[in-house]
Design a protein around this motif. Sequence first.
Motif, mmCIF file in Angstrom:
data_model
loop_
_atom_site.group_PDB
_atom_site.id
_atom_site.type_symbol
_atom_site.label_atom_id
_atom_site.label_comp_id
_atom_site.label_asym_id
_atom_site.label_seq_id
_atom_site.Cartn_x
_atom_site.Cartn_y
_atom_site.Cartn_z
ATOM 1 N N ALA A 50 -39.940 35.288 24.216
ATOM 2 C CA ALA A 50 -41.301 35.809 24.341
ATOM 3 C C ALA A 50 -41.214 37.317 24.557
ATOM 4 O O ALA A 50 -40.470 37.784 25.421
ATOM 5 N N VAL A 51 -41.970 38.063 23.747
ATOM 6 C CA VAL A 51 -41.939 39.522 23.802
ATOM 7 C C VAL A 51 -43.307 40.030 24.254
ATOM 8 O O VAL A 51 -44.340 39.630 23.713
ATOM 9 N N PHE A 52 -43.286 40.925 25.225
ATOM 10 C CA PHE A 52 -44.500 41.562 25.725
ATOM 11 C C PHE A 52 -44.356 43.062 25.574
ATOM 12 O O PHE A 52 -43.331 43.628 25.948
ATOM 13 N N ILE A 53 -45.377 43.705 25.016
ATOM 14 C CA ILE A 53 -45.419 45.162 24.946
ATOM 15 C C ILE A 53 -46.546 45.590 25.872
ATOM 16 O O ILE A 53 -47.717 45.426 25.554
ATOM 17 N N ASP A 54 -46.163 46.070 27.037
ATOM 18 C CA ASP A 54 -47.129 46.363 28.087
ATOM 19 C C ASP A 54 -47.658 47.791 28.010
ATOM 20 O O ASP A 54 -46.892 48.737 27.806
ATOM 21 N N GLY A 55 -48.959 47.917 28.193
ATOM 22 C CA GLY A 55 -49.589 49.225 28.255
ATOM 23 C C GLY A 55 -49.271 49.893 29.580
ATOM 24 O O GLY A 55 -49.272 49.247 30.628
ATOM 25 N N CYS A 56 -48.999 51.179 29.548
ATOM 26 C CA CYS A 56 -48.591 51.908 30.754
ATOM 27 C C CYS A 56 -49.657 51.857 31.847
ATOM 28 O O CYS A 56 -49.339 51.670 33.012
ATOM 29 N N CYS A 112 -36.835 48.927 20.616
ATOM 30 C CA CYS A 112 -37.419 47.638 21.014
ATOM 31 C C CYS A 112 -37.130 46.581 19.962
ATOM 32 O O CYS A 112 -36.676 45.470 20.284
ATOM 33 N N ALA A 113 -37.385 46.904 18.702
ATOM 34 C CA ALA A 113 -37.168 45.945 17.612
ATOM 35 C C ALA A 113 -35.693 45.561 17.518
ATOM 36 O O ALA A 113 -35.372 44.389 17.298
ATOM 37 N N ASN A 114 -34.800 46.525 17.702
ATOM 38 C CA ASN A 114 -33.369 46.215 17.644
ATOM 39 C C ASN A 114 -32.951 45.284 18.777
ATOM 40 O O ASN A 114 -32.147 44.376 18.582
ATOM 41 N N THR A 115 -33.507 45.504 19.969
ATOM 42 C CA THR A 115 -33.207 44.632 21.099
ATOM 43 C C THR A 115 -33.703 43.214 20.817
ATOM 44 O O THR A 115 -32.982 42.238 21.023
ATOM 45 N N VAL A 116 -34.932 43.095 20.339
ATOM 46 C CA VAL A 116 -35.496 41.782 20.020
ATOM 47 C C VAL A 116 -34.639 41.099 18.956
ATOM 48 O O VAL A 116 -34.291 39.925 19.081
ATOM 49 N N TYR A 117 -34.270 41.830 17.925
ATOM 50 C CA TYR A 117 -33.470 41.280 16.837
ATOM 51 C C TYR A 117 -32.144 40.714 17.362
ATOM 52 O O TYR A 117 -31.763 39.592 17.034
ATOM 53 N N ARG A 118 -31.448 41.497 18.199
ATOM 54 C CA ARG A 118 -30.162 41.050 18.755
ATOM 55 C C ARG A 118 -30.330 39.788 19.603
ATOM 56 O O ARG A 118 -29.548 38.846 19.492
ATOM 57 N N VAL A 119 -31.363 39.760 20.447
ATOM 58 C CA VAL A 119 -31.582 38.601 21.318
ATOM 59 C C VAL A 119 -31.914 37.359 20.490
ATOM 60 O O VAL A 119 -31.381 36.276 20.741
ATOM 61 N N VAL A 120 -32.797 37.502 19.506
ATOM 62 C CA VAL A 120 -33.172 36.360 18.675
ATOM 63 C C VAL A 120 -31.959 35.833 17.916
ATOM 64 O O VAL A 120 -31.724 34.618 17.865
#
Length: 136
Positions: A50-56, A112-120
């Motif tokens: 599960a990926v969350f992109i949180d607003g500051c 962020c995308a690279n981190t998600v890609y590696r984890v998936v």
Amino acid sequence: MQAIRSRDTKPERLIRRLLHAQGLRYRVAARPLPDLRRTADIVFRPVKVAVFIDGCYWHGCPEHYVPPKTNEGYWSGKVTGNMARDRETDQRLREASWEVLRFWEHESPDECANTVYRVVLRRRQALLQRKLGHLE
């Protein structure tokens, strides 16, 4: 308040575009767990990511959050509540064997995308190995 987007923000769209270009497919603004009344920005159900992109502002970024000048008690309380709910969401998902990835809106979409890609990919490989282990 109605003008504030809860989904399809610019950082979300950028990260999703990069993930899609890397060949990943996902659910958008979906509930990771059916009984959890919260949605993640990007969900990879088969591998439980599960990926969350949180607003500051809304999630109290330690780097960029600035308390409001007007009606401070109300808005600060709302942000504090959001932060507590975020921690509870993370805990409940982890208890259900989900990997939770949280990013701030100001972080590099590429990173962020690279981190998600590696984890998936890592979780896909682990899932495949478990399935193959059951066949032997």
